[in-house]
Write a protein that holds these residues in place. Structure first.
Motif, PDB file in Angstrom:
ATOM      1  N   SER A 309       0.832  -1.208   0.000  1.00 36.67           N
ATOM      2  CA  SER A 309       0.000   0.000   0.000  1.00 36.67           C
ATOM      3  C   SER A 309       0.865   1.256   0.000  1.00 36.67           C
ATOM      4  O   SER A 309       1.727   1.440   0.872  1.00 36.67           O
ATOM      5  CB  SER A 309      -0.914  -0.005   1.231  1.00 36.67           C
ATOM      6  OG  SER A 309      -1.740   1.136   1.236  1.00 36.67           O
ATOM      7  N   GLY A 310       0.665   2.082  -1.006  1.00 37.06           N
ATOM      8  CA  GLY A 310       1.410   3.328  -1.108  1.00 37.06           C
ATOM      9  C   GLY A 310       2.720   3.208  -1.861  1.00 37.06           C
ATOM     10  O   GLY A 310       3.323   4.231  -2.216  1.00 37.06           O
ATOM     11  N   SER A 311       3.185   1.989  -2.126  1.00 39.67           N
ATOM     12  CA  SER A 311       4.440   1.818  -2.858  1.00 39.67           C
ATOM     13  C   SER A 311       4.233   2.090  -4.338  1.00 39.67           C
ATOM     14  O   SER A 311       3.208   1.722  -4.915  1.00 39.67           O
ATOM     15  CB  SER A 311       4.984   0.397  -2.670  1.00 39.67           C
ATOM     16  OG  SER A 311       5.477   0.203  -1.358  1.00 39.67           O
ATOM     17  N   ARG A 312       5.231   2.733  -4.936  1.00 41.93           N
ATOM     18  CA  ARG A 312       5.188   3.019  -6.370  1.00 41.93           C
ATOM     19  C   ARG A 312       5.829   1.839  -7.112  1.00 41.93           C
ATOM     20  O   ARG A 312       7.029   1.624  -7.000  1.00 41.93           O
ATOM     21  CB  ARG A 312       5.929   4.309  -6.670  1.00 41.93           C
ATOM     22  CG  ARG A 312       5.297   5.551  -6.021  1.00 41.93           C
ATOM     23  CD  ARG A 312       6.255   6.734  -6.051  1.00 41.93           C
ATOM     24  NE  ARG A 312       7.461   6.422  -5.267  1.00 41.93           N
ATOM     25  CZ  ARG A 312       8.547   7.201  -5.221  1.00 41.93           C
ATOM     26  NH1 ARG A 312       8.581   8.324  -5.930  1.00 41.93           N
ATOM     27  NH2 ARG A 312       9.575   6.850  -4.488  1.00 41.93           N
ATOM     28  N   ILE A 313       5.000   1.113  -7.847  1.00 43.29           N
ATOM     29  CA  ILE A 313       5.457  -0.108  -8.506  1.00 43.29           C
ATOM     30  C   ILE A 313       5.352   0.053 -10.018  1.00 43.29           C
ATOM     31  O   ILE A 313       4.284   0.351 -10.552  1.00 43.29           O
ATOM     32  CB  ILE A 313       4.635  -1.323  -8.035  1.00 43.29           C
ATOM     33  CG1 ILE A 313       4.806  -1.525  -6.525  1.00 43.29           C
ATOM     34  CG2 ILE A 313       5.060  -2.580  -8.800  1.00 43.29           C
ATOM     35  CD1 ILE A 313       3.985  -2.667  -5.954  1.00 43.29           C
ATOM     36  N   LEU A 314       6.479  -0.149 -10.690  1.00 42.31           N
ATOM     37  CA  LEU A 314       6.545  -0.083 -12.149  1.00 42.31           C
ATOM     38  C   LEU A 314       6.487  -1.498 -12.705  1.00 42.31           C
ATOM     39  O   LEU A 314       7.325  -2.341 -12.364  1.00 42.31           O
ATOM     40  CB  LEU A 314       7.849   0.603 -12.582  1.00 42.31           C
ATOM     41  CG  LEU A 314       8.169   0.570 -14.081  1.00 42.31           C
ATOM     42  CD1 LEU A 314       7.162   1.416 -14.862  1.00 42.31           C
ATOM     43  CD2 LEU A 314       9.605   1.053 -14.340  1.00 42.31           C
ATOM     44  N   ILE A 315       5.505  -1.763 -13.544  1.00 41.50           N
ATOM     45  CA  ILE A 315       5.382  -3.058 -14.210  1.00 41.50           C
ATOM     46  C   ILE A 315       6.057  -2.949 -15.576  1.00 41.50           C
ATOM     47  O   ILE A 315       5.669  -2.128 -16.407  1.00 41.50           O
ATOM     48  CB  ILE A 315       3.909  -3.474 -14.383  1.00 41.50           C
ATOM     49  CG1 ILE A 315       3.189  -3.474 -13.030  1.00 41.50           C
ATOM     50  CG2 ILE A 315       3.819  -4.834 -15.063  1.00 41.50           C
ATOM     51  CD1 ILE A 315       3.723  -4.491 -12.044  1.00 41.50           C
ATOM     52  N   VAL A 316       7.047  -3.774 -15.814  1.00 44.42           N
ATOM     53  CA  VAL A 316       7.774  -3.763 -17.083  1.00 44.42           C
ATOM     54  C   VAL A 316       7.244  -4.906 -17.942  1.00 44.42           C
ATOM     55  O   VAL A 316       7.493  -6.081 -17.669  1.00 44.42           O
ATOM     56  CB  VAL A 316       9.285  -3.908 -16.863  1.00 44.42           C
ATOM     57  CG1 VAL A 316      10.014  -3.894 -18.208  1.00 44.42           C
ATOM     58  CG2 VAL A 316       9.806  -2.814 -15.952  1.00 44.42           C
ATOM     59  N   GLY A 317       6.459  -4.549 -18.970  1.00 41.01           N
ATOM     60  CA  GLY A 317       5.850  -5.527 -19.866  1.00 41.01           C
ATOM     61  C   GLY A 317       4.499  -5.977 -19.360  1.00 41.01           C
ATOM     62  O   GLY A 317       4.394  -6.554 -18.276  1.00 41.01           O
ATOM     63  N   VAL A 318       3.438  -5.694 -20.147  1.00 34.53           N
ATOM     64  CA  VAL A 318       2.091  -6.083 -19.719  1.00 34.53           C
ATOM     65  C   VAL A 318       1.390  -7.028 -20.696  1.00 34.53           C
ATOM     66  O   VAL A 318       0.362  -7.604 -20.353  1.00 34.53           O
ATOM     67  CB  VAL A 318       1.193  -4.843 -19.483  1.00 34.53           C
ATOM     68  CG1 VAL A 318       1.750  -3.987 -18.362  1.00 34.53           C
ATOM     69  CG2 VAL A 318       1.008  -4.031 -20.762  1.00 34.53           C
TER      70      VAL A 318
END
Length: 416
Positions: A309-318
């Motif tokens: 919760s609140g963490s900035r998460i970058l998804i690489v490839g969707v």
């Protein structure tokens, strides 16, 4: 020869284009009027069919939303979607609609071929009765065949022409007609004895992959608990020159076929009082992988005293596989939903998928996304051209679900 193709998606459009390039006149039918307009303007939506290739077929390929255009075709191929319902049962709605529509326009002497993936018995028990609502008898007035598609989006080494084509007919005469047609566009025809054999052949091909992917995914979860590098295990096992075929773990399965076909076969088997526990278990293991991936992300963040919760998460490839923009059954979307439900602040990078309306997000340039700061980058789909070393250098924490960072050692790097 004039050929009709019903359904202009990931299977139908490449089929229509390949048939047109072989010298036939092709008319494609799709119920999506916007798609028809786009194709008529020479704009392709399928990675295997560049727009330039489509525009080169002016005069040989046309698209329409009206089934009437098929009345004077010698061959009609059906390539409509066959997904699952929410209860993981076959959804033949599109096929039923296509069969009923064709009953209103087919004429004596035509060949109708089903290419959609489905369970054994579909062509004979579902499609034939629909076509016979026309008053014509299948096998006598109208030839009927089944030839499963073998499309692997983004693949260029195997195409419709050089991939062996499995063909079956309702009767021997139907088989001859279908083989003659596909022989004009395919180098090798594999004739089988019945429609059901051809239908089950397709399911076996994909269930084989599903079972082996499930095996290595379950091994990856075990290796995680045992503190063993699953990638090293797979690399070592793959040195055996016989009796082993390499499959790699990942965040789950995507695309139309692999996540769907095991459940098609399991559903059909239950009608014969047989529980295909092995096949169903493989499907369930692969469906659970996105949940394990989120758990792995949570543990990685916890190790840095951060909650999801609140963490900035970058998804690489969707997208569901490297090199294409296909989102069908993509495990990345499930991972994103689960993370979003737990309060994560999501962003993503995928040059093949410019926007995700469901999440209200657009793809971010990788350098920009990393420069603005993230708490964790998760490599879910390993597209070609992505600088994975840059991700490891710039992101404070990286979780690699594809094993593309195996040559890198870094304290901020976690692998599946």
């Amino acid at each position: 020869m004039k050929v009709g193709v019903v359904g202009l998606g990931y299977v139908g459009l490449p089929l229509a284009v390949a048939v047109a390039e072989a010298g036939h006149e092709v008319v494609g039918v799709d119920v999506d009027q916007r798609l028809v307009e786009r194709l008529s303007a020479g704009e392709s939506h399928v990675v295997d069919v560049p727009s330039e290739r489509l525009r080169a077929l002016v005069g040989r390929f046309s698209a329409t939303a009206h089934y009437d255009a098929l009345s004077d075709c010698e061959v009609i191929a059906i390539a409509v979607p066959t997904p699952l319902t929410r209860n993981r049962e076959p959804d033949l709605g599109a096929l039923t609609a296509a069969g009923r529509a064709l009953a209103g326009v087919i004429r004596r002497g035509q060949l109708v071929v089903l290419e959609s993936t489905t369970y054994p018995g579909t062509t004979r028990e579902r499609l034939v009765p629909l076509l016979e609502e026309s008053g014509l008898a299948c096998g006598r007035d109208v030839a009927v065949a089944y030839s499963p598609e073998r499309v692997d989006p983004g693949r260029t080494d195997y195409t419709l022409r050089n991939t062996p084509k499995v063909v079956a007919g309702l009767t021997e005469r139907c088989l001859r007609r279908a083989s003659e047609f596909y022989g004009t566009v395919c180098e090798q025809i594999v004739e089988v004895s019945s429609l059901e054999v051809a239908e089950l052949t397709k399911l076996l091909e994909n269930v084989f992959r599903s079972v082996n992917i499930a095996l290595v995914n379950e091994l990856a979860i075990l290796c995680d608990r045992m503190g063993i590098d699953v990638w090293e295990v797979v690399d070592a096992a793959a040195t055996k020159p016989y009796g082993f075929m390499r499959f790699e773990p990942g965040p789950g399965m995507g695309g139309h076929c692999l996540p769907v076909d095991p459940f098609y076969l399991a559903w059909r088997a239950r009608e014969f009082d047989l529980q295909t526990e092995f096949i169903e278990l493989a499907g369930e293991v692969n469906q659970r992988m996105p949940y394990f991936c989120v758990e792995r992300i949570a543990r990685a963040l916890n190790g840095h005293q951060k909650p999801i919760s609140g963490s900035r998460i970058l998804i690489v490839g969707v997208s569901y596989k490297a090199g294409v923009g296909d989102l069908r059954e993509s495990p990345a979307l499930k991972i994103m939903r689960l993370l979003g439900d737990q309060g994560a602040e999501l962003s993503y990078h995928d040059d093949f998928v410019p926007h995700l309306p469901e999440f209200g997000l657009r793809s971010r340039p990788l350098t920009e996304a990393l420069a603005e700061g993230v708490d964790l980058a998760a490599i879910v789909t390993a597209h070609p051209g992505v600088d994975f070393g840059l991700i490891v250098r710039e992101a404070p924490l990286v979780v690699d679900f594809r094993g593309v960072t195996r040559g890198i050692r870094a304290e901020n790097l976690v692998r599946l």
